[in-house]
Motif scaffolding. Structure first.
Motif, PDB file in Angstrom:
ATOM      1  N   ASN A 126      -6.429  -1.060  -0.847  1.00 21.28           N
ATOM      2  CA  ASN A 126      -5.885  -1.769  -1.804  1.00 21.28           C
ATOM      3  C   ASN A 126      -5.614  -3.889  -1.670  1.00 21.28           C
ATOM      4  O   ASN A 126      -6.164  -4.123  -2.997  1.00 21.28           O
ATOM      5  N   ALA A 127      -6.077  -4.117  -0.764  1.00 18.79           N
ATOM      6  CA  ALA A 127      -6.328  -5.405  -0.713  1.00 18.79           C
ATOM      7  C   ALA A 127      -6.801  -5.762  -0.971  1.00 18.79           C
ATOM      8  O   ALA A 127      -7.712  -6.720  -1.614  1.00 18.79           O
ATOM      9  N   ASP A 131     -15.968  -8.749   4.876  1.00 24.30           N
ATOM     10  CA  ASP A 131     -14.754  -7.460   4.571  1.00 24.30           C
ATOM     11  C   ASP A 131     -14.867  -7.103   3.584  1.00 24.30           C
ATOM     12  O   ASP A 131     -15.480  -5.492   3.068  1.00 24.30           O
ATOM     13  N   ALA A 132     -15.299  -7.261   2.576  1.00 21.56           N
ATOM     14  CA  ALA A 132     -15.376  -6.700   0.847  1.00 21.56           C
ATOM     15  C   ALA A 132     -16.709  -6.697   0.454  1.00 21.56           C
ATOM     16  O   ALA A 132     -16.630  -5.132  -0.099  1.00 21.56           O
ATOM     17  N   ALA A 133     -17.480  -6.826   1.837  1.00 21.24           N
ATOM     18  CA  ALA A 133     -19.043  -6.320   1.785  1.00 21.24           C
ATOM     19  C   ALA A 133     -19.207  -5.097   1.946  1.00 21.24           C
ATOM     20  O   ALA A 133     -19.340  -4.242   2.048  1.00 21.24           O
ATOM     21  N   ALA A 134     -18.131  -4.865   3.474  1.00 22.77           N
ATOM     22  CA  ALA A 134     -18.324  -3.655   3.965  1.00 22.77           C
ATOM     23  C   ALA A 134     -17.497  -3.157   3.580  1.00 22.77           C
ATOM     24  O   ALA A 134     -17.885  -1.671   3.464  1.00 22.77           O
ATOM     25  N   VAL A 135     -16.451  -3.126   2.401  1.00 24.85           N
ATOM     26  CA  VAL A 135     -16.141  -1.577   1.876  1.00 24.85           C
ATOM     27  C   VAL A 135     -17.075  -1.899   0.513  1.00 24.85           C
ATOM     28  O   VAL A 135     -16.871  -0.832   0.648  1.00 24.85           O
ATOM     29  N   SER A 188       1.101  -0.982  -0.157  1.00 22.49           N
ATOM     30  CA  SER A 188      -0.011  -0.034   0.392  1.00 22.49           C
ATOM     31  C   SER A 188       0.830   1.135   0.151  1.00 22.49           C
ATOM     32  O   SER A 188       0.589   2.515  -0.655  1.00 22.49           O
ATOM     33  N   ARG A 189       1.988   1.436   0.737  1.00 21.15           N
ATOM     34  CA  ARG A 189       2.580   2.521   0.335  1.00 21.15           C
ATOM     35  C   ARG A 189       3.524   2.448  -1.060  1.00 21.15           C
ATOM     36  O   ARG A 189       3.871   3.766  -1.400  1.00 21.15           O
TER      37      ARG A 189
END
Lengths: 183, 266
Positions: B12-13, B23-27, A156-157
């Motif tokens: 980024n992830a 987590d993807a759904a939350a994003v 990310s950095r």
């Protein structure tokens, strides 16, 4: 990384390596920043792969094995300590976890290529592994010998730095700094 | 993941498909509510896609065509041209293939054994301690040429006992990074050679031999670009007489010869 080094039945090794050559060259270029050296590294990597007695059969392990051969060939000609010191330094640099925003119109193959050249070796390498090599975070962590979280933060950095280089002065911080969310 | 704004790392992830489904759904929900975040993710996606778009096609150096008659003729013509130029430039006497000395087969055997061993294991550089120990045994005046300008790395050093030689020889192995394996054998008794550079052929293998004082030299390689090997032989022949480092012109010629040559990789 735990690789299943099993005997691969005889077949043309060129055919097996060919799908990875472009990615290997991109990775080699990220390491060397020199096209001639990168070409030599890929040739060297292929030569070593051809002469190997045992080759991973699994596709992901085979890819990691090829990239490792290339990386070792590169490091053979480098001062390993200096490279590792640079990598360690990159993980504790001053970049924060703020969200950065670049101008999409400035992103092109050329600006990315030029921008990559201005990044630190560790930043170039992690972008090359994930975006060019197609490594998952976990595979990249195994490859580099660092925890998954380090790959995540380093990548990310690295992208933040790349956007900053591409956009130069046009990169600006969003008005609200992001808060770290718990997973 | 909590309902707070996703971090830069998480964005980024998300772009890399590294988040769990929840987590993807939350994003994704956060992006739907925040136009700026959505633009940031679009930027990251474009950056990733553009980086991948920049992957260039790469082709390995072609296999060395060893059996085509027209290719052999072309190689022979180019070698002849190189040799004529080299002979005129250096005034070095040149002799073509001639009757091989009795110990030559033993030298090829030393080369073949090393070459096969090197191919079976990762190349390694020679430890400086090994160099010193070998030179101590073979003699302080031993000449170990640096062929790095020709992109050949010293990778092997040992005392070899060859049949019909009547003594030990020093075997120096050089590796290129495109599959080339070159042996330089130093013969302490001179091996019955003359001061002239003489070539001995063995199938696709080429040997060049000469003598300087009490020491004989033999250069061996198989499947190597003939013009490149001929230049190496000329260079070493001259260098072992002068016992000096290569001059800038020679170093340039070695580099350029390597660039022009067909790789040994096959």
């Amino acid at each position: 990384m735990a690789m299943a080094a099993v005997y691969d039945p005889p077949r043309d090794p060129r055919q097996r390596i060919e799908p990875y050559l472009g990615r290997l060259f991109g990775y080699a270029l990220s390491l060397t920043q020199d096209r001639e050296q990168a070409r030599d590294l890929v040739q060297d990597c292929a030569l070593r792969a051809f002469s190997a007695a045992r080759v991973p059969a699994d596709a992901a392990a085979f890819r990691a094995w090829l990239f490792r051969i290339l990386r070792n060939a590169f490091l053979d000609g480098q001062k390993r300590r200096a490279v590792r010191a640079a990598a360690a330094h990159d993980d504790v640099d001053g970049l924060s976890d703020e969200i950065w925003r670049g101008d999409d119109r400035l992103i092109s193959v050329l600006t990315v290529r030029l921008g990559m050249a201005k990044l630190s070796p560790a930043h170039r390498e992690v972008i090359a592994l994930v975006d060019i090599g197609g490594f998952s975070y976990g595979d990249a962590g195994d490859f580099l010998g660092v925890p998954l979280g380090t790959v995540m933060s380093r990548l990310s950095r690295a992208r933040c730095a790349l956007l900053a280089v591409i956009s130069e002065s046009r990169v600006q911080s969003l008005p609200v700094a992001a808060k770290r969310a718990s997973k | 993941m909590s309902t707070t704004r996703p971090s830069w790392q998480q964005l980024n992830a998300y772009v890399d498909g590294e988040l769990s489904a929840s987590d993807a759904a939350a994003v994704a929900r956060a992006l739907a509510d925040d136009k700026i975040l959505a633009e940031v993710v679009a930027t990251l996606s474009r950056l990733k896609a553009t980086t991948q778009e920049g992957i260039e096609p790469f082709a390995l150096a072609p296999k060395r065509p060893r059996t085509r008659p027209w290719r052999r003729a072309a190689i022979a013509a180019s070698v002849a041209a190189v040799l004529i130029v080299a002979a005129v430039a250096t005034l070095a006497p040149w002799m073509g293939p001639t009757e091989p000395p009795a110990w030559l087969a033993g030298a090829w055997q030393v080369h073949d054994t090393w070459a096969q061993t090197e191919m079976a294991s990762p190349p390694a550089s020679v430890d400086s301690g090994v160099v010193l120990a070998t030179l101590h045994r073979f003699g302080p005046q031993t000449y170990l040429p640096d062929l790095s300008d020709a992109r050949l790395t010293l990778s092997h050093l040992d005392i070899a006992t060859m049949a019909d030689m009547g003594g030990d020889a020093l075997h120096i192995g050089y590796l290129g990074n495109r599959g080339c394996q070159v042996s330089l054998v130093l013969l302490p008794g001179g091996g019955g050679l003359s001061a002239d550079l003489v070539r001995y052929d063995r199938g696709a293998g080429r040997g060049y031999a000469w003598r300087n004082g009490k020491r004989g030299y033999l250069l061996l390689a198989e499947g190597m670009d003939e013009a490149r090997l001929a230049l190496l032989a000329e260079t070493l022949h001259r260098a072992t007489l002068e016992l000096r480092p290569f001059d800038p012109d020679t170093r340039t010629a070695l580099r350029e010869s390597r660039e022009r040559s067909v790789p040994c990789l096959s």
